[in-house]
Design a protein around this motif. Structure first.
Motif, mmCIF file in Angstrom:
data_model
loop_
_atom_site.group_PDB
_atom_site.id
_atom_site.type_symbol
_atom_site.label_atom_id
_atom_site.label_comp_id
_atom_site.label_asym_id
_atom_site.label_seq_id
_atom_site.Cartn_x
_atom_site.Cartn_y
_atom_site.Cartn_z
ATOM 1 N N ASN A 104 50.212 -10.484 -47.416
ATOM 2 C CA ASN A 104 49.066 -11.205 -47.976
ATOM 3 C C ASN A 104 49.388 -12.673 -48.237
ATOM 4 O O ASN A 104 48.526 -13.543 -48.044
ATOM 5 C CB ASN A 104 48.585 -10.527 -49.256
ATOM 6 C CG ASN A 104 47.898 -9.204 -48.967
ATOM 7 O OD1 ASN A 104 47.400 -8.969 -47.866
ATOM 8 N ND2 ASN A 104 47.891 -8.317 -49.945
ATOM 9 N N MET A 105 50.615 -12.966 -48.659
ATOM 10 C CA MET A 105 51.011 -14.370 -48.872
ATOM 11 C C MET A 105 51.005 -15.130 -47.547
ATOM 12 O O MET A 105 50.595 -16.301 -47.499
ATOM 13 C CB MET A 105 52.379 -14.447 -49.543
ATOM 14 C CG MET A 105 52.328 -14.091 -51.028
ATOM 15 S SD MET A 105 53.930 -14.050 -51.875
ATOM 16 C CE MET A 105 54.824 -15.379 -51.180
ATOM 17 N N ARG B 298 54.826 -1.939 -51.451
ATOM 18 C CA ARG B 298 54.126 -2.928 -52.268
ATOM 19 C C ARG B 298 54.666 -4.328 -51.991
ATOM 20 O O ARG B 298 53.908 -5.287 -51.833
ATOM 21 C CB ARG B 298 54.280 -2.570 -53.752
ATOM 22 C CG ARG B 298 53.283 -3.206 -54.666
ATOM 23 C CD ARG B 298 53.369 -2.668 -56.092
ATOM 24 N NE ARG B 298 53.235 -1.221 -56.162
ATOM 25 C CZ ARG B 298 54.202 -0.377 -56.510
ATOM 26 N NH1 ARG B 298 55.401 -0.828 -56.821
ATOM 27 N NH2 ARG B 298 54.004 0.919 -56.548
ATOM 28 N N ILE B 299 55.984 -4.463 -51.896
ATOM 29 C CA ILE B 299 56.610 -5.752 -51.615
ATOM 30 C C ILE B 299 56.202 -6.236 -50.226
ATOM 31 O O ILE B 299 55.890 -7.420 -50.017
ATOM 32 C CB ILE B 299 58.143 -5.645 -51.742
ATOM 33 C CG1 ILE B 299 58.526 -5.434 -53.206
ATOM 34 C CG2 ILE B 299 58.838 -6.866 -51.161
ATOM 35 C CD1 ILE B 299 59.969 -5.014 -53.429
ATOM 36 N N ARG B 300 56.172 -5.319 -49.244
ATOM 37 C CA ARG B 300 55.795 -5.686 -47.883
ATOM 38 C C ARG B 300 54.353 -6.180 -47.825
ATOM 39 O O ARG B 300 54.060 -7.210 -47.221
ATOM 40 C CB ARG B 300 55.956 -4.476 -46.954
ATOM 41 C CG ARG B 300 55.731 -4.786 -45.490
ATOM 42 C CD ARG B 300 55.628 -3.530 -44.669
ATOM 43 N NE ARG B 300 54.400 -2.795 -44.921
ATOM 44 C CZ ARG B 300 53.206 -3.111 -44.384
ATOM 45 N NH1 ARG B 300 53.097 -4.132 -43.574
ATOM 46 N NH2 ARG B 300 52.151 -2.389 -44.667
ATOM 47 N N VAL B 301 53.443 -5.493 -48.499
ATOM 48 C CA VAL B 301 52.032 -5.875 -48.489
ATOM 49 C C VAL B 301 51.836 -7.225 -49.181
ATOM 50 O O VAL B 301 51.054 -8.065 -48.705
ATOM 51 C CB VAL B 301 51.167 -4.773 -49.142
ATOM 52 C CG1 VAL B 301 49.755 -5.244 -49.415
ATOM 53 C CG2 VAL B 301 51.161 -3.539 -48.261
ATOM 54 N N GLU B 302 52.573 -7.460 -50.269
ATOM 55 C CA GLU B 302 52.465 -8.752 -50.952
ATOM 56 C C GLU B 302 52.923 -9.889 -50.047
ATOM 57 O O GLU B 302 52.279 -10.947 -49.987
ATOM 58 C CB GLU B 302 53.286 -8.741 -52.245
ATOM 59 C CG GLU B 302 52.645 -7.928 -53.354
ATOM 60 C CD GLU B 302 53.530 -7.827 -54.584
ATOM 61 O OE1 GLU B 302 54.576 -8.505 -54.656
ATOM 62 O OE2 GLU B 302 53.172 -7.048 -55.486
ATOM 63 N N ALA B 303 54.018 -9.690 -49.310
ATOM 64 C CA ALA B 303 54.506 -10.713 -48.384
ATOM 65 C C ALA B 303 53.494 -10.948 -47.264
ATOM 66 O O ALA B 303 53.246 -12.096 -46.849
ATOM 67 C CB ALA B 303 55.856 -10.294 -47.802
ATOM 68 N N LYS C 218 40.993 -10.880 -43.287
ATOM 69 C CA LYS C 218 42.207 -11.077 -42.488
ATOM 70 C C LYS C 218 41.879 -11.229 -41.013
ATOM 71 O O LYS C 218 42.449 -12.080 -40.327
ATOM 72 C CB LYS C 218 43.177 -9.919 -42.705
ATOM 73 C CG LYS C 218 43.761 -9.908 -44.099
ATOM 74 C CD LYS C 218 44.600 -8.687 -44.351
ATOM 75 C CE LYS C 218 45.093 -8.684 -45.786
ATOM 76 N NZ LYS C 218 45.783 -7.456 -46.126
ATOM 77 N N THR D 38 57.519 1.244 -53.758
ATOM 78 C CA THR D 38 57.947 -0.090 -54.183
ATOM 79 C C THR D 38 58.174 -0.997 -52.978
ATOM 80 O O THR D 38 57.717 -2.140 -52.960
ATOM 81 C CB THR D 38 59.235 0.008 -55.019
ATOM 82 O OG1 THR D 38 58.985 0.860 -56.140
ATOM 83 C CG2 THR D 38 59.683 -1.358 -55.501
#
Length: 133
Positions: free
Chosen positions: A92-93, A85-90, A113, A82
């Motif tokens: 990518n943003m 997942r949060i780290r990767v989403e940040a 990237k 979890t």
């Protein structure tokens, strides 16, 4: 969240003294051939509870080994997945925001990237050059 000195292990529920695994063998005491009708099924007075065995195993382990075992639990892996997942989403943003600031032709071109980073370096160099002139 645990610090490095704490350990957490998902242990199965333990039995109380009255709920011994061999409670049908005469109140948890060692069964003899007479108690079991000559079969001799109950040979231990008390079986160690699952939690006790795990705790004893952990006492002699190094801090690093205890950490490795704690990280092997399903609960820890789920929490780690979890957080990742949060780290990767940040991450990518942040790339998406950087991408919006960079000029490309065509403007809607999909960039990887590494392409975004290289283009950002070139664009910053160009802007520095424009300011110096």
């Amino acid at each position: 969240m645990l610090n490095s000195d704490q350990t957490e292990i998902d242990l199965p529920p333990t039995h109380s003294e009255s709920e011994s695994v061999f409670s049908d063998c005469g109140g948890g005491r060692a069964g003899s051939a007479e108690d079991t009708g000559g079969v001799g099924l109950c040979t231990q007075s008390r079986i160690a509870e699952p939690g006790e065995a795990v705790k004893k195993d952990l006492q002699h382990l190094s801090r690093e080994e205890r950490r490795r075992r704690r990280r092997a639990t399903a609960k820890y892996r789920t929490a780690h997945a979890t957080r990742e997942r949060i780290r990767v989403e940040a991450f990518n943003m942040a790339f998406a925001e950087l991408r919006k600031l960079l000029p490309t032709l065509p403007p809607d071109k999909k960039l990887s990237k590494i392409e975004i980073l290289r283009l950002a370096i070139c664009y910053i160099s160009y802007l520095n050059h424009v300011l110096d002139v």
